[in-house]
Design a protein around this motif. Sequence first.
Motif, short mmCIF file in Angstrom:
data_model
loop_
_atom_site.label_atom_id
_atom_site.label_comp_id
_atom_site.label_asym_id
_atom_site.label_seq_id
_atom_site.Cartn_x
_atom_site.Cartn_y
_atom_site.Cartn_z
N PRO A 74 -0.79 5.49 -10.99
CA PRO A 74 -1.62 4.79 -10.00
C PRO A 74 -2.49 5.79 -9.26
CG PRO A 74 0.62 5.02 -9.19
CD PRO A 74 0.61 5.55 -10.59
N PRO A 75 -3.51 5.33 -8.61
CA PRO A 75 -4.37 6.25 -7.87
C PRO A 75 -3.57 7.03 -6.85
CG PRO A 75 -5.33 4.03 -7.95
CD PRO A 75 -3.95 3.93 -8.50
N ALA A 76 -3.90 8.31 -6.70
CA ALA A 76 -3.20 9.13 -5.72
C ALA A 76 -3.50 8.60 -4.33
CB ALA A 76 -3.64 10.59 -5.87
N ASP A 77 -2.46 8.32 -3.58
CA ASP A 77 -2.62 7.78 -2.24
C ASP A 77 -1.39 8.14 -1.45
OD1 ASP A 77 -2.94 6.38 0.06
OD2 ASP A 77 -3.36 4.45 -0.87
N GLY A 78 -1.48 9.12 -0.58
CA GLY A 78 -0.33 9.58 0.17
C GLY A 78 0.29 8.51 1.04
N ARG A 79 -0.51 7.48 1.42
CA ARG A 79 0.03 6.43 2.26
C ARG A 79 1.02 5.55 1.50
NH1 ARG A 79 -5.35 3.54 3.92
NH2 ARG A 79 -5.62 3.91 1.69
N HIS A 80 0.98 5.58 0.18
CA HIS A 80 1.86 4.73 -0.64
C HIS A 80 2.64 5.56 -1.65
CE1 HIS A 80 -0.27 1.35 1.13
NE2 HIS A 80 -1.40 1.88 0.75
N ALA A 81 2.90 6.81 -1.31
CA ALA A 81 3.49 7.73 -2.28
C ALA A 81 4.87 7.27 -2.76
CB ALA A 81 3.57 9.13 -1.68
N MET A 82 5.74 6.82 -1.85
CA MET A 82 7.08 6.44 -2.26
C MET A 82 7.06 5.14 -3.05
SD MET A 82 10.67 6.05 -0.13
CE MET A 82 10.55 7.69 0.59
N ASN A 83 6.24 4.17 -2.64
CA ASN A 83 6.11 2.94 -3.42
C ASN A 83 5.65 3.25 -4.84
OD1 ASN A 83 6.66 0.37 -1.92
ND2 ASN A 83 5.26 1.29 -0.43
#
Length: 537
Positions: A42-51
């Motif tokens: 998925p696109p890198a996105d630190g706000r959703h890293a664990m999901n």
Amino acid sequence: MPRRAAAHTGRRASVLAALAVTALTATGTPAAAAPAAQPPAPPADGRHAMNQAFVRAAGKFDVPRDLLAAVGYGETHLDGHTGRPSQANGYGVMHLASNPANRTLEKAADITGEPVSRLRRDTAANILGGAAVLRSYADRLGLDGDERDDIDAWYPAVAQYSGTTGRTAARYADTVYAFLAQGFAATVPGGERISVAAHPVDPVKGTLSATAGRAPITPYPSALWVPADSHNFTVGRTATIDKVIIHVTQGSYAGSIKWFQDPTAEVSAHYVVRSSDGQITQTVRDSDTAYHAKQANASALGIEHEGYIDDPSWFTDTMYRASAALTRALCDKYGIPKDRAHIIGHSEAPGTDHTDPGRYWDWNRYMGFVEGDSSSGSGNSTGDSSSGSSSDGLGFASYTLLQSGASGAQVTAVQQLLNTQGYAAGAADGNFDAATLSAVKAYQTTRGLPAGGIVGPKTWTALLSAGSTPTLRRGDSGADVKRLQRSLTAALGTTVDAVGTFGPVTATAVRTYQTRQGLAVTGIVSSKTWAALHAGR
């Protein structure tokens, strides 16, 4: 999730029967699981890293995402504690362990190819390692692709993930499936929110059972009994019992019980209390010396509480109340004064180098409960006055999670409520048997609740609130107000004493409930508030 295919049920039943004893005791590292093709990143996105990490790990190893998250939530509340080890030397969100009895950390490294150092500290790698270990257990149990899509088929693999056997392993798996049945949401370090919706679970347990005998010698008969290894305590005492010491496990409930069963641990406590529902397990008899507080061992009773000292989310109202009731019983039994000179934290014990229970433990609240004040402490209780269970057997300070094999007064209450509402639960004898399970499932199906046979907050709320829908407001009194107060206790998770008088504290609880449900916040109970309660919301 798809249900189990009929063609596989008979074969898996025979597999489970054959492996129920051997699969949970095997300690060797299996051949690497044959993972499914890895999905696109998925696109890198630190706000959703664990999901994203849960989705990727679940896809790579063909493990249900929600099951994987529920295992992590049960182990750590999804907090990796920046790579610091638990008491049992477990690491990360998935609590990959490295101790003589449980080497899931090394197993994960072998399967994934990730270095141990990264598995300890990197959350994405740790979650991938947890998925790999779960998949290896599923492979050993012979689950095929269709069965791996059935969340209920994973029960034996989840039990094996506990690193223990028998009733302790089953109790661990039951806890995970209870989280799945009720759903949960957690805000993890960094602010990301991880959620799992409620599932209608009906796990395939085979011969695994969490039914446990009561502790053979205890002043607290509701405690379960899982004895610590004989290397971890001394038979008898050299001093009179004169204090209770409060500990925090720095790990999970089942993991701590498991650790006390490891002969190399050289540590134990008399009791362990679970965070989610206040369940208590005794591991050392009161008359014996547990290894929990160095110089104070000979004269102290030790109570461990599931959780971590730096995370107050573990210290639930239910845990405080259950533990305080236990401490009160112990003080009464052994003549221990109910004060802070005799009920102390591990950090206050002589000769200790520990810091638990830590700054988030609410001593004022806890000691208020020990002294018998149900509305004490930091204001989290919502009772109008102090009360215990009611004379009709339906009112309690909190309503615990119940499932097949449970027993006690709250099971009796469920049976009474089911029978009254036309669901044949059999004799109200306090034993959660097959008839009770069938009645619970029928009730849940009829009411549109998760039909897994586990009585949690939603089912309790619906059962307790059932009946007419009169408009109630401050100043009212009677049986309908008492019914309201009980159902609010179940729905909110904090005590609204069932005294039958609609006072200011009940009005506050009603407003809190209305706010949570998106209803008009009036503090007046009308048909819409009753409808939400009847639906178990």
